[in-house]
Design a protein around this motif. Structure first.
Motif, short mmCIF file in Angstrom:
data_model
loop_
_atom_site.label_atom_id
_atom_site.label_comp_id
_atom_site.label_asym_id
_atom_site.label_seq_id
_atom_site.Cartn_x
_atom_site.Cartn_y
_atom_site.Cartn_z
N GLU A 109 21.40 -8.21 -3.98
CA GLU A 109 22.62 -7.71 -4.77
C GLU A 109 22.83 -6.03 -4.95
O GLU A 109 21.65 -5.45 -4.94
CB GLU A 109 22.80 -8.25 -6.27
N THR A 110 23.84 -5.51 -5.23
CA THR A 110 24.13 -4.18 -5.04
C THR A 110 23.71 -3.46 -6.38
O THR A 110 23.92 -3.66 -7.38
CB THR A 110 25.51 -3.93 -4.62
N PRO A 142 19.97 -12.86 -4.41
CA PRO A 142 19.78 -12.19 -5.81
C PRO A 142 19.05 -10.78 -5.47
O PRO A 142 19.55 -10.03 -5.97
CB PRO A 142 19.03 -13.03 -6.51
N LYS A 163 25.45 -12.66 -1.48
CA LYS A 163 24.00 -12.23 -1.14
C LYS A 163 22.96 -12.85 -1.84
O LYS A 163 23.37 -13.43 -3.07
CB LYS A 163 24.23 -10.78 -1.27
#
Length: 232
Positions: free
Chosen positions: A153-154, A150, A148
């Motif tokens: 991101e989760t 930046p 993904k």
């Protein structure tokens, strides 16, 4: 009864040898199903099945065929461990289908994949919009590896003490390969005029120039031109 006994004996022999050969082939046969291992599994199953039901094939010939095919497969796997060229020949190599956020439509065409296929593979990785993706790589075993962007991101809302925002839409395909997905437009109660207006704002005059366009959760449009750049 004699015929049943012979069939049972051949079945037991075929099953035992097939079980032994699959154990010798190792876990890769199940865990990393490439084209080569897939064909190997089918071939071994067919040889064992033919040995059971076809009486003109002797048990000796059937078992010899099973063992020979399994040993050849093991030999090729050992060669592939030592040679990168052999690995590419047997298993293929990864293909980048999204690069720096841009869908590689020529790579998709070479792999004979369409946007529905790519969207499904992304959803299997808990990614519901192409806009979130920095890189997506199709592995030799058919699985998609996703990196993904930046900013995507989760990180949970609770980690940042933020109130979650409401989604206006579920990310939805609007244009695929230069053609408007009319069903999706109708379901979302959007018009062709609205879509064309969004494209003009992105500097695109014709729907035919678009490889893929996706409506985002916030109502914006993510657009990828044919063999071009992703536009937000």
């Amino acid at each position: 009864m004699e015929e049943i006994g012979i069939t049972l004996a051949r079945t037991l022999a075929g099953f035992s040898v097939l079980l032994l050969m699959t154990r010798l082939l190792g876990k890769k046969q199940l865990g990393q199903l490439t084209y080569f291992t897939y064909i190997t599994g089918i071939a071994l199953g067919n040889i064992a099945g033919d040995m059971v039901v076809h009486r003109d094939i002797t048990m000796t010939s059937g078992i010899t065929g099973l063992v020979a095919w399994a040993l050849l497969s093991i030999a090729m796997e050992l060669i592939a461990l030592k040679s990168s060229r052999a690995r590419v020949l047997l298993d293929g190599e990864p293909s980048i289908v999204v690069k720096k956020g841009v869908i590689q439509d020529r790579v998709l065409a070479r792999l004979r994949l369409n946007m529905d296929d790519l969207s499904m593979l992304l959803r299997n990785n808990q990614v519901f919009s192409v806009k979130e993706v920095e890189y997506a790589i199709l592995e030799p075993n058919g699985q998609l590896s996703v990196l993904k962007k930046p900013e995507q991101e989760t990180v949970t809302k609770s980690d940042l003490s933020l109130q979650p925002s409401k989604r206006k839409y579920v990310p939805t395909e609007m244009i695929v390969d230069g053609k408007i997905v009319r069903k999706n437009l109708q379901e979302l109660q959007l018009s062709r005029e609205w879509l064309e207006g969004e494209l003009r704002e992105a500097g695109i005059e014709s729907v035919e120039d678009v490889f893929f366009a996706e409506l985002q959760s916030d109502g914006s449009l993510y657009v990828t031109k044919r063999s071009g750049n992703g536009l937000h």
